[in-house]
Design a protein around this motif. Structure first.
Motif, PDB file in Angstrom:
ATOM      1  N   SER A  44       0.847  -1.198   0.000  1.00  0.00           N
ATOM      2  CA  SER A  44       0.000   0.000   0.000  1.00  0.00           C
ATOM      3  C   SER A  44       0.880   1.245   0.000  1.00  0.00           C
ATOM      4  O   SER A  44       1.830   1.333   0.786  1.00  0.00           O
ATOM      5  N   VAL A  45       0.575   2.161  -0.898  1.00  0.00           N
ATOM      6  CA  VAL A  45       1.318   3.422  -1.008  1.00  0.00           C
ATOM      7  C   VAL A  45       0.371   4.549  -0.600  1.00  0.00           C
ATOM      8  O   VAL A  45      -0.663   4.758  -1.236  1.00  0.00           O
ATOM      9  N   PHE A  46       0.722   5.248   0.474  1.00  0.00           N
ATOM     10  CA  PHE A  46      -0.106   6.333   0.998  1.00  0.00           C
ATOM     11  C   PHE A  46       0.555   7.676   0.660  1.00  0.00           C
ATOM     12  O   PHE A  46       1.751   7.872   0.916  1.00  0.00           O
ATOM     13  N   CYS A  47      -0.229   8.589   0.092  1.00  0.00           N
ATOM     14  CA  CYS A  47       0.295   9.911  -0.245  1.00  0.00           C
ATOM     15  C   CYS A  47      -0.871  10.891  -0.384  1.00  0.00           C
ATOM     16  O   CYS A  47      -2.036  10.493  -0.442  1.00  0.00           O
ATOM     17  N   SER A  48      -0.545  12.174  -0.455  1.00  0.00           N
ATOM     18  CA  SER A  48      -1.578  13.202  -0.545  1.00  0.00           C
ATOM     19  C   SER A  48      -2.309  13.172  -1.880  1.00  0.00           C
ATOM     20  O   SER A  48      -3.455  13.621  -1.991  1.00  0.00           O
ATOM     21  N   GLY A  49      -1.645  12.631  -2.896  1.00  0.00           N
ATOM     22  CA  GLY A  49      -2.260  12.589  -4.214  1.00  0.00           C
ATOM     23  C   GLY A  49      -3.204  11.418  -4.405  1.00  0.00           C
ATOM     24  O   GLY A  49      -3.740  11.223  -5.497  1.00  0.00           O
ATOM     25  N   GLY A  50      -3.426  10.624  -3.367  1.00  0.00           N
ATOM     26  CA  GLY A  50      -4.299   9.458  -3.480  1.00  0.00           C
ATOM     27  C   GLY A  50      -3.534   8.176  -3.236  1.00  0.00           C
ATOM     28  O   GLY A  50      -2.392   8.036  -3.689  1.00  0.00           O
ATOM     29  N   CYS A  77       0.554   8.150  -7.101  1.00  0.00           N
ATOM     30  CA  CYS A  77       0.724   9.401  -6.358  1.00  0.00           C
ATOM     31  C   CYS A  77       1.112  10.558  -7.297  1.00  0.00           C
ATOM     32  O   CYS A  77       2.026  11.347  -7.015  1.00  0.00           O
ATOM     33  N   ASN A  78       0.431  10.613  -8.437  1.00  0.00           N
ATOM     34  CA  ASN A  78       0.658  11.676  -9.434  1.00  0.00           C
ATOM     35  C   ASN A  78       2.072  11.657 -10.007  1.00  0.00           C
ATOM     36  O   ASN A  78       2.565  12.682 -10.493  1.00  0.00           O
ATOM     37  N   ARG A  79       2.716  10.510  -9.956  1.00  0.00           N
ATOM     38  CA  ARG A  79       4.053  10.368 -10.509  1.00  0.00           C
ATOM     39  C   ARG A  79       4.062   9.175 -11.472  1.00  0.00           C
ATOM     40  O   ARG A  79       3.518   8.117 -11.156  1.00  0.00           O
ATOM     41  N   THR A  80       4.679   9.344 -12.597  1.00  0.00           N
ATOM     42  CA  THR A  80       4.788   8.265 -13.577  1.00  0.00           C
ATOM     43  C   THR A  80       6.059   7.483 -13.299  1.00  0.00           C
ATOM     44  O   THR A  80       7.167   8.035 -13.332  1.00  0.00           O
ATOM     45  N   LEU A  81       5.882   6.200 -13.006  1.00  0.00           N
ATOM     46  CA  LEU A  81       7.012   5.361 -12.601  1.00  0.00           C
ATOM     47  C   LEU A  81       7.466   4.450 -13.736  1.00  0.00           C
ATOM     48  O   LEU A  81       6.646   3.984 -14.542  1.00  0.00           O
ATOM     49  N   PRO A  82       8.761   4.180 -13.813  1.00  0.00           N
ATOM     50  CA  PRO A  82       9.263   3.200 -14.791  1.00  0.00           C
ATOM     51  C   PRO A  82       8.974   1.775 -14.298  1.00  0.00           C
ATOM     52  O   PRO A  82       8.567   1.574 -13.147  1.00  0.00           O
ATOM     53  N   SER A 171      11.782   3.633  -5.451  1.00  0.00           N
ATOM     54  CA  SER A 171      12.339   4.958  -5.143  1.00  0.00           C
ATOM     55  C   SER A 171      11.271   5.937  -4.686  1.00  0.00           C
ATOM     56  O   SER A 171      11.555   6.877  -3.932  1.00  0.00           O
ATOM     57  N   LEU A 172      10.057   5.744  -5.136  1.00  0.00           N
ATOM     58  CA  LEU A 172       8.954   6.628  -4.740  1.00  0.00           C
ATOM     59  C   LEU A 172       8.793   6.669  -3.228  1.00  0.00           C
ATOM     60  O   LEU A 172       8.418   7.708  -2.657  1.00  0.00           O
TER      61      LEU A 172
END
Length: 238
Positions: A44-50, A77-82, A171-172
């Motif tokens: 689970s990835v928790f962040c302000s962007g969802g 989280c509003n980031r495009t990951l490789p 890395s996120l």
């Protein structure tokens, strides 16, 4: 010398054959509990962007570096990951462990066939018991080596798929405002059991070596001589 089949189940009731049956069973449990494993961890990835959820499904032989944690160009989280893979490769230790288990399984089948059908041939020659003893000793040593290697490999799998390992891999997770945690763990009970059975196999094979040794010509030459030396003159009848 008669070499034909003479079916006799008596050796199975003796330690020589009975332990082979136990070794056969523990070998089955060893490669069955390891070789058929499929596990899935939920990250689970928790962040302000969802919040987001990632799946890490791994199987035998545990080539974790081939397991995809994040697909290419996935937005989290509003980031495009490789494309991101798990870290680690425990295939060598896992495959070594399973290979020794399968080899032991086949060895036990052959030994039990020899004991129950050709025991008269086995005991009439020095070659059979000698090779059996050497094979038993080698397998006892291999069980020690492969069980230790697999125990270490399993720990590497646990570390790589745990929360700390995922945070190092993705890395996120190191960015501000992002928190990653494994919220659902794969059930690795069968893998823990496989390690236990590995060491149990080592104990059984090491113990079995003594009973096989008693069938060899080395034991036969040693103990009759000792017994003969210890005998005194037979007392004359009164």
């Amino acid at each position: 010398m008669m070499t034909g089949l003479r079916l006799n189940l008596a050796p199975v009731k003796e330690p020589l054959g009975f332990i082979k049956v136990l070794e056969w069973l523990t070998a089955v449990f060893s490669f069955g509990s390891c070789g058929g494993f499929i596990g899935r961890n939920v990250v689970s990835v928790f962040c302000s962007g969802g919040n987001a959820t990632l799946d890490a499904t791994f199987t035998y032989p545990f080539r974790l570096n081939e397991v995809v944690l994040v697909e290419s160009n996935t937005t989290v989280c509003n980031r495009t990951l490789p494309e991101t893979h798990l870290v680690g490769d425990s295939a060598s230790s896992a495959e070594f462990f399973v290979a020794i288990a399968v080899l032991s399984f086949l060895y036990c089948l052959g030994a039990l066939l020899l004991y129950t059908g050709y025991m008269h041939v086995y005991r009439d020659t020095a070659f059979g018991p000698t090779m059996d003893f050497l094979g038993t000793v080698v397998l006892a040593f291999l069980w020690l080596v492969c069980s230790s290697a697999w125990a270490r490999g399993l720990q590497n799998v646990k570390d790589a798929t745990g929360t700390a390992g995922i945070r190092e891999t993705l890395s996120l997770c190191s960015e501000a405002g992002v928190f990653c945690e494994v919220t659902e763990f794969a059930n690795m009970r069968s893998l823990n059991v496989s390690v236990v059975f590995g060491y149990l196999n080592m104990i059984l094979w090491a113990g079995n070596a003594w009973f096989v040794y008693k069938e060899t010509h080395w034991h036969a030459q040693k103990y009759p001589a000792q017994h003969g030396e210890g005998r005194g003159p037979v007392p004359a009848p009164i």
